[in-house]
Design a protein around this motif. Structure first.
Motif, PDB file in Angstrom:
ATOM      1  N   GLY A   3       9.282  -3.097 -17.509  1.00  0.00           N
ATOM      2  CA  GLY A   3       9.105  -3.441 -18.836  1.00  0.00           C
ATOM      3  C   GLY A   3       7.882  -4.145 -19.089  1.00  0.00           C
ATOM      4  O   GLY A   3       7.751  -5.165 -20.017  1.00  0.00           O
ATOM      5  N   GLY A   4       6.783  -3.819 -18.503  1.00  0.00           N
ATOM      6  CA  GLY A   4       5.728  -4.445 -18.652  1.00  0.00           C
ATOM      7  C   GLY A   4       5.160  -5.554 -17.898  1.00  0.00           C
ATOM      8  O   GLY A   4       3.963  -6.040 -18.021  1.00  0.00           O
ATOM      9  N   LEU A   5       5.885  -5.645 -16.609  1.00  0.00           N
ATOM     10  CA  LEU A   5       5.418  -6.794 -15.688  1.00  0.00           C
ATOM     11  C   LEU A   5       4.092  -6.191 -15.056  1.00  0.00           C
ATOM     12  O   LEU A   5       3.991  -5.091 -14.617  1.00  0.00           O
ATOM     13  CB  LEU A   5       6.485  -6.933 -14.800  1.00  0.00           C
ATOM     14  N   PRO A   6       3.065  -6.953 -14.658  1.00  0.00           N
ATOM     15  CA  PRO A   6       2.098  -6.693 -14.028  1.00  0.00           C
ATOM     16  C   PRO A   6       1.948  -6.673 -12.461  1.00  0.00           C
ATOM     17  O   PRO A   6       2.979  -7.488 -12.058  1.00  0.00           O
ATOM     18  CB  PRO A   6       0.875  -7.820 -14.292  1.00  0.00           C
ATOM     19  N   VAL A   7       1.152  -6.221 -11.955  1.00  0.00           N
ATOM     20  CA  VAL A   7       1.071  -6.012 -10.429  1.00  0.00           C
ATOM     21  C   VAL A   7       0.059  -6.896  -9.901  1.00  0.00           C
ATOM     22  O   VAL A   7      -1.069  -6.924 -10.694  1.00  0.00           O
ATOM     23  CB  VAL A   7       1.393  -4.974  -9.631  1.00  0.00           C
ATOM     24  N   ALA A   8      -0.168  -7.477  -9.034  1.00  0.00           N
ATOM     25  CA  ALA A   8      -1.474  -8.151  -8.301  1.00  0.00           C
ATOM     26  C   ALA A   8      -1.356  -8.040  -6.909  1.00  0.00           C
ATOM     27  O   ALA A   8      -0.466  -7.377  -6.257  1.00  0.00           O
ATOM     28  CB  ALA A   8      -1.250  -9.659  -8.725  1.00  0.00           C
ATOM     29  N   HIS A   9      -2.702  -8.412  -6.066  1.00  0.00           N
ATOM     30  CA  HIS A   9      -2.920  -8.477  -5.079  1.00  0.00           C
ATOM     31  C   HIS A   9      -2.603  -7.041  -4.134  1.00  0.00           C
ATOM     32  O   HIS A   9      -1.932  -6.897  -3.346  1.00  0.00           O
ATOM     33  CB  HIS A   9      -1.929  -9.454  -4.148  1.00  0.00           C
ATOM     34  N   ILE A  10      -3.340  -6.096  -4.893  1.00  0.00           N
ATOM     35  CA  ILE A  10      -3.173  -4.748  -4.645  1.00  0.00           C
ATOM     36  C   ILE A  10      -4.048  -4.535  -3.233  1.00  0.00           C
ATOM     37  O   ILE A  10      -5.267  -4.696  -3.160  1.00  0.00           O
ATOM     38  CB  ILE A  10      -3.711  -3.836  -5.583  1.00  0.00           C
ATOM     39  N   ARG A  11      -3.366  -4.084  -1.983  1.00  0.00           N
ATOM     40  CA  ARG A  11      -4.154  -3.958  -0.867  1.00  0.00           C
ATOM     41  C   ARG A  11      -3.360  -2.646  -0.112  1.00  0.00           C
ATOM     42  O   ARG A  11      -2.384  -2.306  -0.258  1.00  0.00           O
ATOM     43  CB  ARG A  11      -3.896  -5.081   0.182  1.00  0.00           C
ATOM     44  N   SER A  12      -4.447  -2.137   1.005  1.00  0.00           N
ATOM     45  CA  SER A  12      -3.729  -0.943   1.645  1.00  0.00           C
ATOM     46  C   SER A  12      -3.241  -1.969   2.995  1.00  0.00           C
ATOM     47  O   SER A  12      -3.453  -3.112   2.901  1.00  0.00           O
ATOM     48  CB  SER A  12      -4.839  -0.187   1.988  1.00  0.00           C
ATOM     49  N   MET A  13      -2.163  -1.097   3.373  1.00  0.00           N
ATOM     50  CA  MET A  13      -1.626  -1.772   4.617  1.00  0.00           C
ATOM     51  C   MET A  13      -2.720  -2.274   5.665  1.00  0.00           C
ATOM     52  O   MET A  13      -2.461  -3.140   6.520  1.00  0.00           O
ATOM     53  CB  MET A  13      -0.409  -1.372   5.233  1.00  0.00           C
ATOM     54  N   GLN A  14      -3.707  -1.331   6.021  1.00  0.00           N
ATOM     55  CA  GLN A  14      -4.783  -1.411   6.768  1.00  0.00           C
ATOM     56  C   GLN A  14      -5.447  -2.755   6.713  1.00  0.00           C
ATOM     57  O   GLN A  14      -5.896  -3.602   7.485  1.00  0.00           O
ATOM     58  CB  GLN A  14      -5.478  -0.430   6.852  1.00  0.00           C
ATOM     59  N   GLN A  15      -5.674  -3.175   5.235  1.00  0.00           N
ATOM     60  CA  GLN A  15      -6.152  -4.428   4.795  1.00  0.00           C
ATOM     61  C   GLN A  15      -5.340  -5.669   5.359  1.00  0.00           C
ATOM     62  O   GLN A  15      -5.576  -6.692   5.712  1.00  0.00           O
ATOM     63  CB  GLN A  15      -6.370  -4.646   3.428  1.00  0.00           C
ATOM     64  N   VAL A  16      -3.915  -5.369   4.993  1.00  0.00           N
ATOM     65  CA  VAL A  16      -2.765  -6.407   5.446  1.00  0.00           C
ATOM     66  C   VAL A  16      -3.114  -6.543   6.999  1.00  0.00           C
ATOM     67  O   VAL A  16      -2.897  -7.938   7.454  1.00  0.00           O
ATOM     68  CB  VAL A  16      -1.509  -5.934   4.938  1.00  0.00           C
ATOM     69  N   VAL A  17      -3.102  -5.873   7.759  1.00  0.00           N
ATOM     70  CA  VAL A  17      -3.145  -6.074   9.058  1.00  0.00           C
ATOM     71  C   VAL A  17      -4.564  -6.509   9.520  1.00  0.00           C
ATOM     72  O   VAL A  17      -4.549  -7.461  10.303  1.00  0.00           O
ATOM     73  CB  VAL A  17      -3.159  -4.443   9.781  1.00  0.00           C
ATOM     74  N   GLY A  18      -5.737  -6.139   8.677  1.00  0.00           N
ATOM     75  CA  GLY A  18      -6.869  -6.827   9.180  1.00  0.00           C
ATOM     76  C   GLY A  18      -7.085  -8.253   8.856  1.00  0.00           C
ATOM     77  O   GLY A  18      -7.323  -8.984   9.629  1.00  0.00           O
ATOM     78  N   GLU A  19      -6.286  -8.630   7.905  1.00  0.00           N
ATOM     79  CA  GLU A  19      -6.261 -10.145   7.264  1.00  0.00           C
ATOM     80  C   GLU A  19      -5.393 -10.924   8.352  1.00  0.00           C
ATOM     81  O   GLU A  19      -5.746 -12.053   8.446  1.00  0.00           O
ATOM     82  CB  GLU A  19      -5.632 -10.220   5.982  1.00  0.00           C
TER      83      GLU A  19
END
Length: 399
Positions: free
Chosen positions: A257-273
């Motif tokens: 119903g129009g909710l935005p998304v944020a902090h878009i990352r690939s899982m490879q970025q998540v692992v790197g972080e």
């Protein structure tokens, strides 16, 4: 002589500091390599993640979250290029949180409980998104809803630790009862056992973990989770993940119903972080170690050059009495290596303290690692030899 002694002490100090910093840098470099070789227990390739805040009255009930999750999954999986999608509270290797539990038919071992394990809520499709192998039983499906029998899936570490030789499959556990009114729920049946995942970080061994269906989370826990953090959408794509980002966001806005998304990352970025701190420490310490090594080399060169200049007459006499150029070179180089040896001995002693301080920062290598010490000692000795060579050659050319 006094000036010469002061210079020698300075060079020895530089040598010791260079060795200490080099030991630290090598330990972190080896940690970096070890972490890159760790099997996290999941496949991070072609997985896109994004956060959606569910805070507010609209999603305080599990039924509303279930409706969002089902609608979102259906929309996402209808997209060409999307393999499967899921909703979860937490991403590996960022981890969830721990809850105590009891096992029916087993006496309590830790106060009123049988133990404590990680708790993660996941929707159907979660284990497919991350390609986490199912060892026994079944994965969650849409029938694991609020009206269905309470279910749970545990990892191998949980089954091994709390059920010994007995099969955990089919056993019943009660999670979180007594922690607070939000967690008071009926027993759950363990319907599946999955492979271990390093939920707490690549540098941490797999811990006992419990997975529960998103649709079966208590309303109180749903509201609590939504206040603490955002829900995580995870999407496995057949294409490069970011190429699907716009389409995925569009379908999620429609489903929510129009909710935005944020902090878009690939899982490879998540692992790197998750290893970013180690990477930063390694880079910083390597730079410091390089500077220290350069200063030590300059110090050895300067001291040897000054020593040769001060001993010009002595060297001239030695050569007049028959000393060969090789003997003169050997004399000067030996003096430099003696300084290096003293600095190495002091540095090794000091690096013991550093190794203890770094114990929590390293992985896959012992804090007191003989190979690291030997490698650094050889490197430092080689640099000293090179730094002492030029003054030694000048001395051997004395006429």
């Amino acid at each position: 002589m006094r000036h010469n002694k002061a210079r020698s002490i300075l060079v020895i100090t530089e040598m010791a500091l260079a060795l200490i910093l080099l030991v630290g840098a090598v330990l972190l470099i080896r940690t970096f390599g070890a972490l890159r070789g760790v099997n996290p227990g999941f496949d991070a390739h072609n997985v896109l993640t994004m956060e959606m805040s569910l805070a507010g009255a609209r999603f305080e009930k599990a039924a509303a979250v279930e409706q969002l999750e089902r609608g979102g999954r259906q929309r996402l999986e209808s997209l060409p290029g999307v393999e499967t999608a899921a909703l979860t509270c937490c991403l590996p290797p960022e981890g969830g949180f721990g809850l105590p539990f009891t096992i029916e038919g087993q006496p309590p071992k830790e106060g009123p409980y049988n133990g404590e394990a990680g708790w993660i809520s996941v929707s159907p499709g979660y284990f497919d998104v991350f390609r986490i192998p199912l060892d026994k039983g079944r994965a969650f499906s849409d029938r694991d809803n609020a009206g269905g029998p309470r279910a749970a899936i545990v990892n191998e570490e949980f089954a091994k630790k709390f059920f010994a030789k007995n099969d955990a499959l089919g056993s019943r556990i009660t999670i979180g009862r007594g922690v607070g009114p939000e967690f008071d729920e009926p027993p759950r049946e363990i319907v599946g056992i999955v492979a271990d995942v390093r939920e707490g970080g690549l540098d941490q061994p797999p811990a006992p973990t419990m997975y529960v269906p998103t649709a079966q989370v208590n309303d109180g826990v749903v509201a609590l989770n939504n206040r603490i953090g955002a829900a995580e959408w995870v999407v496995r794509t057949r294409l490069q993940p970011f190429s699907m980002s716009a389409d995925i966001q569009r379908e999620l806005r429609k489903a929510s119903g129009g909710l935005p998304v944020a902090h878009i990352r690939s899982m490879q970025q998540v692992v790197g972080e998750s290893t970013a701190r180690t990477d930063f420490n390694m880079t910083l310490l390597t730079i410091f170690a390089g500077v220290a090594l350069l200063l030590a080399a300059i110090g050895v060169y300067s001291l040897m050059a000054y020593s040769v200049q001060q001993r010009t007459q002595e060297i001239g006499v030695r050569m007049a009495l028959g000393a060969s150029p090789n003997q003169v070179r050997r004399m000067v180089v030996t003096q430099g290596l003696r300084l290096a040896l003293v600095g190495v001995v002091l540095g090794i002693a000091s690096s013991l303290a550093l190794a203890r301080l770094m114990k929590s920062m390293i992985y896959g290598v012992k804090s007191w690692d003989p190979l690291t010490i030997i490698t650094v000692t050889i490197l430092l000795s080689t640099v000293t030899l090179i730094a002492a060579y030029f003054p030694a050659r000048r001395a051997s050319e004395h006429r």
